[in-house]
Design a protein around this motif. Structure first.
Motif, PDB file in Angstrom:
ATOM      1  N   TYR A 141      -3.120  13.341  -1.763  1.00  0.00           N
ATOM      2  CA  TYR A 141      -2.337  12.109  -1.876  1.00  0.00           C
ATOM      3  C   TYR A 141      -3.115  11.101  -2.709  1.00  0.00           C
ATOM      4  N   ARG A 142      -2.376  10.298  -3.447  1.00  0.00           N
ATOM      5  CA  ARG A 142      -2.977   9.235  -4.247  1.00  0.00           C
ATOM      6  C   ARG A 142      -2.558   7.890  -3.677  1.00  0.00           C
ATOM      7  N   GLU A 145       0.854  -1.191   0.000  1.00  0.00           N
ATOM      8  CA  GLU A 145       0.000   0.000   0.000  1.00  0.00           C
ATOM      9  C   GLU A 145       0.890   1.241   0.000  1.00  0.00           C
ATOM     10  N   LEU A 146       0.725   2.088  -1.027  1.00  0.00           N
ATOM     11  CA  LEU A 146       1.555   3.280  -1.176  1.00  0.00           C
ATOM     12  C   LEU A 146       0.693   4.533  -1.276  1.00  0.00           C
ATOM     13  N   ASN A 147       1.213   5.633  -0.741  1.00  0.00           N
ATOM     14  CA  ASN A 147       0.575   6.942  -0.859  1.00  0.00           C
ATOM     15  C   ASN A 147       1.544   7.893  -1.552  1.00  0.00           C
ATOM     16  N   TYR A 148       1.146   8.383  -2.721  1.00  0.00           N
ATOM     17  CA  TYR A 148       1.983   9.304  -3.476  1.00  0.00           C
ATOM     18  C   TYR A 148       1.414  10.721  -3.362  1.00  0.00           C
TER      19      TYR A 148
END
Length: 280
Positions: free
Chosen positions: A106-107, A86-89
């Motif tokens: 954030y995406r 799980e990533l937040n860009y």
């Protein structure tokens, strides 16, 4: 490893000493398992199936009253799908009066991941045979083993296509907006290296059939096993730039460290088929 080697030589010494006064016999054998299961990934570059292949050679010495003691080794290769990364860009806005690009949102993305490694192991076992007939028996094996693998990889499927959707591309419903031809960067899996050490102890049950006096068949399954799995990240760690240049560094920390399992190992190892040879 040195402790296991000392145990091995001590065991051989005990065998030889006992063989001088008893008519007990040595035996050689192995059991093996292989299976594959589809993972039905949504990412075209994600691992398509879980798999495990292993072979366990063994060397045993028959004691009195249908007991035996021996050395067991293991060579295995596996591929196992794990929970997604799980990533937040950050999403940056336009240049402000201070010449900075502020973060306006954030995406979040979820990227499929799998563990892959080759292992070698060594250990000891104690077996008890209970006769059912002239040629059949039930065998119970208590064992302890250490495994290690230095060339493991955490495989993460890319998410490049969903960052840069292609206006002129056709997307099937199951594609999740992946378009390899729309990108100017390489579309390939991300590989994060790791080392693995497993400590395993458990109890196997096997149905055995004696084909001939010198060879027997076994169908073996695990009843109960405790496993301590130690995964160590092999990436070089820097104090200040890891989280800037490697967005996966923090997101993948969940996979590394100590993990514990207690229960039957059949789901992981499968049912094993074995041969036992008694040439002397």
């Amino acid at each position: 490893m040195k402790k296991i080697q000392l145990l091995f030589f001590a065991l051989i010494f005990a065998f030889c000493a006992n063989a001088q006064t008893n008519e007990s016999k040595f035996y050689l054998g192995f059991d093996a398992s292989y299976w594959q299961r589809s993972t039905y990934p949504t990412d075209p570059l994600a691992v398509q199936r879980n798999m495990l292949g292993s072979i366990r050679p063994m060397f045993g010495f028959n004691l009195q009253k249908n007991w035996s003691l021996g050395v067991i080794t293991n060579f295995s290769s596996y591929q196992d799908r794990v929970s997604p990364v799980e990533l937040n860009y950050p999403i940056y806005g336009e240049l402000d009066e201070n010449n900075n690009y502020p973060i306006i949102d954030y995406r979040s993305t979820s990227q499929e991941a799998s563990l892959k490694n080759d292992l070698r192991g060594y250990g000891l076992f104690l077996k008890k045979s209970i006769s059912l007939g002239k040629k059949t028996s039930i065998n119970f094996s208590l064992y302890g083993m250490k495994e290690s693998g230095e060339e493991g990889n955490l495989l993460i499927s890319p998410d490049f296509g969903s960052y840069y959707p292609c206006i002129n591309c056709f997307y099937p419903a199951q594609s999740s907006f992946y378009c390899a031809t729309c990108l100017s960067i390489a579309y390939s899996r991300i590989e994060i290296p790791y080392t693995e050490t497993n400590w395993r102890a458990g109890l196997d049950i096997a149905f055995a059939y004696q084909l001939k006096p010198w060879v027997g068949l076994e169908f073996r399954a695990n009843m109960l096993e405790f496993r301590k799995q130690i995964l160590k990240d092999k990436r070089v760690e820097y104090e200040t730039i890891d989280f800037v240049y490697d967005p996966f560094f923090g997101a993948t920390s969940q996979y590394f460290g100590n993990h514990y399992d207690l229960g039957s190992a059949v789901a992981r190892d499968g049912v094993r088929f074995g041969l036992i040879f008694s040439p002397f």
